[in-house]
Scaffold this motif. Structure first.
Motif, PDB file in Angstrom:
ATOM      1  N   LYS A 169       0.801  -1.229   0.000  1.00 54.00           N
ATOM      2  CA  LYS A 169       0.000   0.000   0.000  1.00 54.00           C
ATOM      3  C   LYS A 169       0.836   1.284   0.000  1.00 54.00           C
ATOM      4  O   LYS A 169       0.300   2.367  -0.202  1.00 54.00           O
TER       5      LYS A 169
ATOM      6  N   GLU B  10      -7.592  -5.350  -0.689  1.00 61.49           N
ATOM      7  CA  GLU B  10      -8.195  -4.625   0.422  1.00 61.49           C
ATOM      8  C   GLU B  10      -9.683  -4.428   0.094  1.00 61.49           C
ATOM      9  O   GLU B  10     -10.044  -4.207  -1.073  1.00 61.49           O
ATOM     10  N   SER B  13     -11.203  -1.746  -2.577  1.00 64.47           N
ATOM     11  CA  SER B  13     -10.151  -1.303  -3.507  1.00 64.47           C
ATOM     12  C   SER B  13     -10.496  -1.653  -4.954  1.00 64.47           C
ATOM     13  O   SER B  13      -9.662  -1.496  -5.839  1.00 64.47           O
ATOM     14  N   SER B 119      -4.580  -2.733  -3.637  1.00 68.04           N
ATOM     15  CA  SER B 119      -4.897  -1.878  -2.482  1.00 68.04           C
ATOM     16  C   SER B 119      -5.223  -0.482  -3.004  1.00 68.04           C
ATOM     17  O   SER B 119      -5.120  -0.226  -4.208  1.00 68.04           O
ATOM     18  N   ASP B 150      -9.553  -4.594   7.256  1.00 63.25           N
ATOM     19  CA  ASP B 150      -8.118  -4.683   6.963  1.00 63.25           C
ATOM     20  C   ASP B 150      -7.433  -5.565   8.004  1.00 63.25           C
ATOM     21  O   ASP B 150      -6.660  -6.466   7.671  1.00 63.25           O
ATOM     22  N   GLY B 166      -0.830  -8.417   1.896  1.00 64.17           N
ATOM     23  CA  GLY B 166      -0.409  -7.101   1.398  1.00 64.17           C
ATOM     24  C   GLY B 166       1.080  -6.835   1.424  1.00 64.17           C
ATOM     25  O   GLY B 166       1.503  -5.709   1.170  1.00 64.17           O
ATOM     26  N   TYR B 176      -1.942  -0.164  -6.865  1.00 64.38           N
ATOM     27  CA  TYR B 176      -2.674   0.763  -5.996  1.00 64.38           C
ATOM     28  C   TYR B 176      -3.755   1.394  -6.877  1.00 64.38           C
ATOM     29  O   TYR B 176      -3.503   2.353  -7.613  1.00 64.38           O
TER      30      TYR B 176
END
Lengths: 194, 194
Positions: A169, B10, B13, B119, B150, B166, B176
């Motif tokens: 992230k 996530e 996301s 994410s 999370d 992650g 991302y």
């Protein structure tokens, strides 16, 4: 168009090579950690301080061994600040690839950035280093070395930034170079930069 | 050509949406966590057990709230094993996108895989959920909810696999989505699958 590409990477994951290839293809400047270090030292250290740090550099910094220890004195904090300023100056000029030194965290508030992280299978990294930078070291020593550097980079990142090294992230794109392949990493980064 | 694409993500996301678009473009089957869960439950649970788990599903599992608590009884371990088998069966058939349930770790020894992690910026995720799945929830509640999920996904992953949720080195590519954009994520994944 992304004007600033930062590349963070595991040691031996070909992040530097990928960065150079990206810079070449996009016609960007390429800055690595040695250049950042030297520029910062030249501008901010007395000759004595620079010599002391240069010794650390040749013994450990280049291969990352004493990376964290290096940053435990006030001199090291001073160097960190100086490197931060150098990275910001490079970034202000734009059209550049910056490898190492947590540039993603340092440039968090900059626009038109692409923050990249490169990692790879540990056995692949050993072979990659054995073929180039670390020809004379036996493979088991290279592996032990890698693990030390991985830990040092994690500590360094946590100590100096509010991010964590290699956690997805904190980057826009992360690539596993041993599976994706070096050329394909370059393709993806260039395509995301456009 | 990669025959199996796993997507870990996530919550909020857009990992599921990206997975569906990738499956459509490549002509692959799309399997998400609900399908995996239902298939596993149908094959391995008594009707009573399935009802009990289905209640958990509707209250928490769907939004992930009680995700970790769900897996603390022997029944839950049994469900985890059953889901693992379902994921392997889907993967054996090939040409598929599998979203969720730590499929990257479960299929670690499979060939021709591409393991993806998605994410995104937390504020972006709140807006994304508010616009679709969670229209009726105030934004501050969605944010609190995200943070819980999370943590639950991290715990779930550490508990059941030898990977960390992650962390870049456990995936071939991490994107991302709030910076890269959904369409560009699909492009990158499809290009790496080829």
């Amino acid at each position: 168009m992304k004007k600033i590409i930062t590349i963070s990477r595991e040691f031996g994951s070909a992040g530097g090579t990928i960065g150079k290839m990206v810079a070449e293809r996009l016609g960007y400047e390429y800055y690595d950690k040695d250049l950042i270090f030297k520029t910062a030292a030249k501008a901010n250290m007395s000759p004595d301080e620079a010599i002391k740090l240069d010794e650390n550099l040749s013994h450990g910094f280049g291969f990352g061994q004493s990376l964290f220890n290096l940053y435990s004195s006030p001199l090291d904090e001073k160097l960190y600040e100086a490197q931060k300023n150098v990275i910001r100056e490079f970034a202000e000029k734009g059209n550049c690839v910056i490898v190492g030194r947590n540039a993603n965290a340092i440039l968090a508030e900059f626009d038109a950035t692409l923050h990249v992280f490169i990692s790879a299978n540990p056995n692949w990294r050993v072979k990659y280093l054995k073929a180039d930078k670390m020809k004379d070291m036996p493979e088991d020593k290279i592996m032990a070395h890698l693990q030390k550097i991985d830990k040092a980079r994690q500590k360094y990142c946590s100590y100096f930034t509010n991010t964590e090294f290699g956690v997805a992230k904190y980057y826009d794109v992360c690539l596993y170079s041993s599976v994706v392949g070096i050329d394909k990493c370059v393709d993806v980064i260039c395509s995301l930069a456009k």
